[in-house]
Design a protein around this motif. Structure first.
Motif, PDB file in Angstrom:
ATOM      1  N   ILE A 136       6.598  -0.627 -10.755  1.00 62.59           N
ATOM      2  CA  ILE A 136       5.999  -1.431  -9.681  1.00 62.59           C
ATOM      3  C   ILE A 136       5.827  -2.888 -10.113  1.00 62.59           C
ATOM      4  CG2 ILE A 136       3.870  -1.777  -8.331  1.00 62.59           C
ATOM      5  CD1 ILE A 136       3.590   1.248  -8.182  1.00 62.59           C
ATOM      6  N   LEU A 137       5.628  -3.121 -11.403  1.00 60.06           N
ATOM      7  CA  LEU A 137       5.341  -4.476 -11.886  1.00 60.06           C
ATOM      8  C   LEU A 137       6.476  -5.442 -11.618  1.00 60.06           C
ATOM      9  CD1 LEU A 137       3.529  -3.841 -15.301  1.00 60.06           C
ATOM     10  CD2 LEU A 137       2.664  -3.661 -12.967  1.00 60.06           C
ATOM     11  N   THR A 138       7.703  -4.960 -11.589  1.00 62.15           N
ATOM     12  CA  THR A 138       8.859  -5.841 -11.417  1.00 62.15           C
ATOM     13  C   THR A 138       9.630  -5.555 -10.133  1.00 62.15           C
ATOM     14  OG1 THR A 138      10.159  -4.317 -12.787  1.00 62.15           O
ATOM     15  CG2 THR A 138       9.156  -6.221 -13.892  1.00 62.15           C
ATOM     16  N   ILE A 139       9.066  -4.784  -9.232  1.00 60.18           N
ATOM     17  CA  ILE A 139       9.781  -4.418  -8.010  1.00 60.18           C
ATOM     18  C   ILE A 139      10.036  -5.652  -7.147  1.00 60.18           C
ATOM     19  CG2 ILE A 139       7.722  -3.916  -6.591  1.00 60.18           C
ATOM     20  CD1 ILE A 139       9.255  -1.433  -5.534  1.00 60.18           C
ATOM     21  N   SER A 140      11.228  -5.756  -6.585  1.00 56.98           N
ATOM     22  CA  SER A 140      11.565  -6.893  -5.723  1.00 56.98           C
ATOM     23  C   SER A 140      10.968  -6.680  -4.334  1.00 56.98           C
ATOM     24  CB  SER A 140      13.085  -7.029  -5.600  1.00 56.98           C
ATOM     25  OG  SER A 140      13.631  -5.922  -4.887  1.00 56.98           O
ATOM     26  N   ASN A 141      10.915  -7.762  -3.559  1.00 58.30           N
ATOM     27  CA  ASN A 141      10.404  -7.652  -2.194  1.00 58.30           C
ATOM     28  C   ASN A 141      11.239  -6.665  -1.378  1.00 58.30           C
ATOM     29  OD1 ASN A 141       8.319  -9.512  -2.537  1.00 58.30           O
ATOM     30  ND2 ASN A 141       9.620 -11.248  -1.998  1.00 58.30           N
ATOM     31  N   ARG A 142      12.549  -6.739  -1.564  1.00 55.84           N
ATOM     32  CA  ARG A 142      13.444  -5.864  -0.818  1.00 55.84           C
ATOM     33  C   ARG A 142      13.215  -4.400  -1.186  1.00 55.84           C
ATOM     34  NH1 ARG A 142      20.064  -6.423  -0.598  1.00 55.84           N
ATOM     35  NH2 ARG A 142      20.453  -4.591   0.713  1.00 55.84           N
ATOM     36  N   ASP A 143      13.133  -4.143  -2.494  1.00 53.88           N
ATOM     37  CA  ASP A 143      12.924  -2.758  -2.937  1.00 53.88           C
ATOM     38  C   ASP A 143      11.548  -2.246  -2.530  1.00 53.88           C
ATOM     39  OD1 ASP A 143      15.433  -2.662  -4.002  1.00 53.88           O
ATOM     40  OD2 ASP A 143      14.812  -2.978  -6.078  1.00 53.88           O
TER      41      ASP A 143
END
Length: 377
Positions: free
Chosen positions: A275-282
């Motif tokens: 979750i810490l690096t999840i993109s807006n799209r993902d």
């Protein structure tokens, strides 16, 4: 028109379309509620997410011309996952509150209410109807209580005899003079288990909530969470169920009536580190269909950091290092610095000392100092 028969027909139709409970009340103003809301406002207990004009929250006539009745509906949601996933060392998981499992309930209830509207519009041409779910002006629980759906529990939830408090609520103001149902007797008695279970003391007394201390509210804010609450949040990344799970009326209650409410365990109880690096799209693809995504990814990411600190997950130190050094958002950098202090160890200490030398934001620097002091203790 025979409104009594229309009511019976509407109740029968509501069952056909999957509404678990329906009740009717007058469109009179909610006088007692108005007094309570004014007091809540004076005490600073409101969340800020509510409709700001108290008159609109308590007077249906300001929302629909010449209203005659209000229809309340309730749909039961699951309290347990059919498929469970476990949080393990090195693969820790957060948890969304039960009300955010499955498809966003706003869509589910609006669809049901739209079908009721269509039914009534066909039977009563020219009828004035206005539906709302949660984000509407009226207070859902006050309507449901007066319409006999359930009683208002000490935990500030509507408790139904059939489904406990695991129900979503919606309502419709109408110009149709439906006969009102009787409100239900309060069955909480002397029980205070929900008050005792509240992690932050947000339940000031039976039926009175200080939203500013409520974990369900705090997990939806976007700034720094006050330090006094961080340890109490645990691994909750959206919402809180403590006052519901403690309620004796909810013991053994678990209903799976609606397929769209069934939780995907990987969404309802997700791994924290990704979750810490999840993109807006993902994020939108992964969480966009659940109610807990409405504030975007920032609160969820911040809460995931707090959850990693709760677990003292040493395997997350490198992930938190990336946040401290590279995330452009001060709330993320600062919360990650605090989390490193909670986890502790030589690596965390080195990362924080290095960050202290280059960080410019005063709030983040304060969190770095907290982190360093925790390690030095």
């Amino acid at each position: 028109m025979d409104y009594r028969q229309l009511k019976e027909d509407l109740i029968a139709y509501s069952k056909e379309i999957g509404i678990d409970k329906i009740g009717f009340t007058t469109a009179d103003p909610f006088g007692e509620l108005k007094n309570r809301l004014i007091r809540q406002q004076e005490l600073g207990y409101q969340s800020g997410f509510e409709e700001p004009v108290i008159e609109k929250r308590t007077n249906p006539a300001l929302l629909l011309e010449k209203p005659r009745s209000i229809i309340a509906i309730a749909l039961a949601y699951p309290s347990k996952m059919s498929v469970r996933v476990e949080s393990k060392k090195g693969a820790r998981r957060g948890i969304f509150a039960r009300a955010s499992w499955g498809l966003d309930y706003h869509h589910i209830l609006r669809d049901k209410l739209a079908k009721l509207e269509a039914f009534l519009a066909e039977r009563v041409p020219g009828a004035r109807l206005k539906s709302m779910v949660d984000t509407g002006e009226l207070a859902d629980r006050a309507v449901a209580e007066r319409a006999g759906i359930g009683w208002s529990g000490k935990n500030c939830s509507i408790i139904t005899p059939e489904f406990g408090s695991y129900v979503y609520l919606g309502e419709m103001i109408t110009s149709i003079p439906f006969e009102p149902d009787m409100p239900m007797e309060d069955k909480c008695g002397t029980c205070t288990k929900c008050l005792d279970a509240c992690p932050t003391g947000a339940l000031v007394q039976g039926g009175q909530l200080n939203a500013q201390r409520c974990i369900a509210f705090l997990t939806q804010t976007k700034g720094f969470i006050p330090e006094e609450f961080r340890d109490k949040i645990g691994n909750r990344i959206y919402g809180c169920d403590s006052c519901q799970t403690a309620c004796p009326e909810n013991k053994g209650r678990d209903y799976h009536f609606h397929q769209e409410m069934e939780p995907d365990p990987e969404t309802a109880k997700p791994l924290l580190k990704p979750i810490l690096t999840i993109s807006n799209r993902d994020f939108k693809e992964r969480f966009g269909k659940v109610a807990g995504s409405w504030r975007g990814k920032k609160p969820i990411q911040r809460n995931a950091i707090i959850a990693l600190a709760h677990f003292k997950d040493e395997t997350a130190v490198e992930d938190l290092k990336e946040v401290v050094e590279k995330d452009p958002r001060p709330v993320m950098r600062g919360t990650a610095a605090w989390a490193l202090g909670k986890i502790g160890g030589a690596d965390a200490s080195f990362i924080l000392e290095k960050a202290r030398a280059v960080e410019k934001d005063a709030d983040v620097l304060a969190e770095i100092e907290k982190g360093i002091s925790m390690i030095e203790e």
